[in-house]
Design an enzyme around this catalytic site. Structure first.
Site, PDB file in Angstrom:
ATOM      1  N   GLY A 170       1.683   4.115   4.534  1.00  0.00           N
ATOM      2  CA  GLY A 170       2.150   3.359   3.605  1.00  0.00           C
ATOM      3  C   GLY A 170       2.750   2.177   4.375  1.00  0.00           C
ATOM      4  O   GLY A 170       3.135   1.980   5.524  1.00  0.00           O
ATOM      5  N   SER A 171       2.424   1.009   3.883  1.00  0.00           N
ATOM      6  CA  SER A 171       2.716  -0.292   4.676  1.00  0.00           C
ATOM      7  C   SER A 171       2.303  -1.534   3.651  1.00  0.00           C
ATOM      8  O   SER A 171       2.422  -1.577   2.402  1.00  0.00           O
ATOM      9  CB  SER A 171       1.674  -0.324   5.639  1.00  0.00           C
ATOM     10  OG  SER A 171       0.303  -0.054   5.477  1.00  0.00           O
ATOM     11  N   ARG A 172       2.005  -2.680   3.959  1.00  0.00           N
ATOM     12  CA  ARG A 172       1.852  -3.938   3.484  1.00  0.00           C
ATOM     13  C   ARG A 172       0.939  -5.009   4.213  1.00  0.00           C
ATOM     14  O   ARG A 172       1.002  -4.867   5.441  1.00  0.00           O
ATOM     15  CB  ARG A 172       3.297  -4.565   3.230  1.00  0.00           C
ATOM     16  CG  ARG A 172       3.296  -5.677   2.302  1.00  0.00           C
ATOM     17  CD  ARG A 172       4.643  -6.135   2.049  1.00  0.00           C
ATOM     18  NE  ARG A 172       5.023  -7.418   2.327  1.00  0.00           N
ATOM     19  CZ  ARG A 172       6.144  -7.998   2.590  1.00  0.00           C
ATOM     20  NH1 ARG A 172       7.216  -7.131   2.172  1.00  0.00           N
ATOM     21  NH2 ARG A 172       6.297  -9.013   2.712  1.00  0.00           N
TER      22      ARG A 172
ATOM     23  N   ILE B  30       1.746  -5.297   8.128  1.00  0.00           N
ATOM     24  CA  ILE B  30       3.035  -5.019   8.358  1.00  0.00           C
ATOM     25  C   ILE B  30       3.283  -3.401   8.046  1.00  0.00           C
ATOM     26  O   ILE B  30       2.984  -2.803   6.900  1.00  0.00           O
ATOM     27  CB  ILE B  30       4.015  -5.594   7.130  1.00  0.00           C
ATOM     28  CG1 ILE B  30       3.733  -7.373   7.423  1.00  0.00           C
ATOM     29  CG2 ILE B  30       5.693  -5.239   7.367  1.00  0.00           C
ATOM     30  CD1 ILE B  30       4.353  -7.787   6.304  1.00  0.00           C
TER      31      ILE B  30
ATOM     32  N   MET C 286       0.917  -1.117   0.065  1.00  0.00           N
ATOM     33  CA  MET C 286       0.032  -0.111  -0.104  1.00  0.00           C
ATOM     34  C   MET C 286       0.797   1.306  -0.090  1.00  0.00           C
ATOM     35  O   MET C 286       1.663   1.598   1.068  1.00  0.00           O
ATOM     36  CB  MET C 286      -0.795  -0.197   1.289  1.00  0.00           C
ATOM     37  CG  MET C 286      -1.921  -1.276   1.386  1.00  0.00           C
ATOM     38  SD  MET C 286      -2.864  -1.361   2.713  1.00  0.00           S
ATOM     39  CE  MET C 286      -1.757  -1.426   3.917  1.00  0.00           C
TER      40      MET C 286
END
Length: 236
Positions: free
Chosen positions: A193-195, A163, A105
């Site tokens: 912002g991440s995953r 994450i 993301m």
């Protein structure tokens, strides 16, 4: 039976916000006013950032496919990794390798996370860690993360991991062990912002490809009941 959907401009320009959104939008707006007072060009930069903040915290309705056996992406973003690995050892799901689909993301994607399947939450484990780039494979082991183990009503085991990334500094998980959830239900968010990693049940093949753009709560990433092989794709 409804056969037509009325599209409204409000769906795109004024989506509802996550519960954390109004606070941050207000902070950005106040900062923009102060920047206008200091120097007008900086004020307009503040306005752009305030608009970005509004859309970062957007929480639009999603239209989740409801057919039995479908696994839906819990995050909006780009499929950055597809790899066969064992599930996180902290979830105690065994050592058998299964497909892991990672959705990255960016700061421009909707960051509200949703349940990939309906079922019972078996385990939730939070791990404090680093904040390296979430698009890297090592982020699955090194970064701050929140891991969830869920069992579907049909007894299939699946896991997903929130994450934190290079910019992200807070993971929010709104579900608890023992809770029963529905596919597509809101379950948390990460800022900024991440995953998301999704560990599919053993033997289930991913139905997305590297580079594909996903929409949280809507894009099908796997079908537990299908025999289709792993998909490939190419840019056009």
């Amino acid at each position: 039976m409804t056969t037509e959907f009325n599209v409204s401009w409000r769906r795109y320009l004024l989506p509802p916000l996550d519960r954390e959104g109004p606070k941050f939008v207000a902070i950005f707006a106040i900062a923009a006013l102060l920047l206008f007072w200091a120097w007008e060009p900086l004020g307009w930069v503040g306005v752009v950032l305030t608009v970005w903040c509004f859309y970062f915290f957007r929480d639009p309705d999603r239209y989740t496919p409801m057919r039995k056996g479908l696994v839906i992406t819990p995050a909006s973003g780009v499929v950055s990794l597809i790899k066969k690995v064992p599930p996180p050892r902290q979830l105690e799901m065994g050592e058998e390798e299964r497909w892991r689909v990672s959705v990255f993301m960016s700061v421009f994607d909707c960051h509200v996370n949703r349940m990939p399947v309906g079922g019972t939450i078996r385990k939730v484990v939070y791990i404090a860690g680093k904040f390296v780039n979430a698009s890297l494979d090592k982020a699955s082991e090194d970064n701050e993360r929140n891991m969830v183990f869920v069992t579907t009503d049909d007894g299939k085991d699946l896991a997903f991991v929130q994450i934190a990334g290079l910019v992200a500094r807070r993971i929010r998980c709104d579900i608890k062990e023992g809770q029963t959830t529905r596919t597509g239900e809101r379950m948390g968010m990460i800022r900024f912002g991440s995953r998301l990693d999704i560990y599919l049940p053993p033997g289930v093949e991913p139905m997305v490809a590297l580079g594909q753009t996903c929409v949280s709560g809507e894009t099908v990433i796997a079908d537990i009941e299908a025999d289709e092989l792993k998909r490939d794709a190419e840019a056009r």
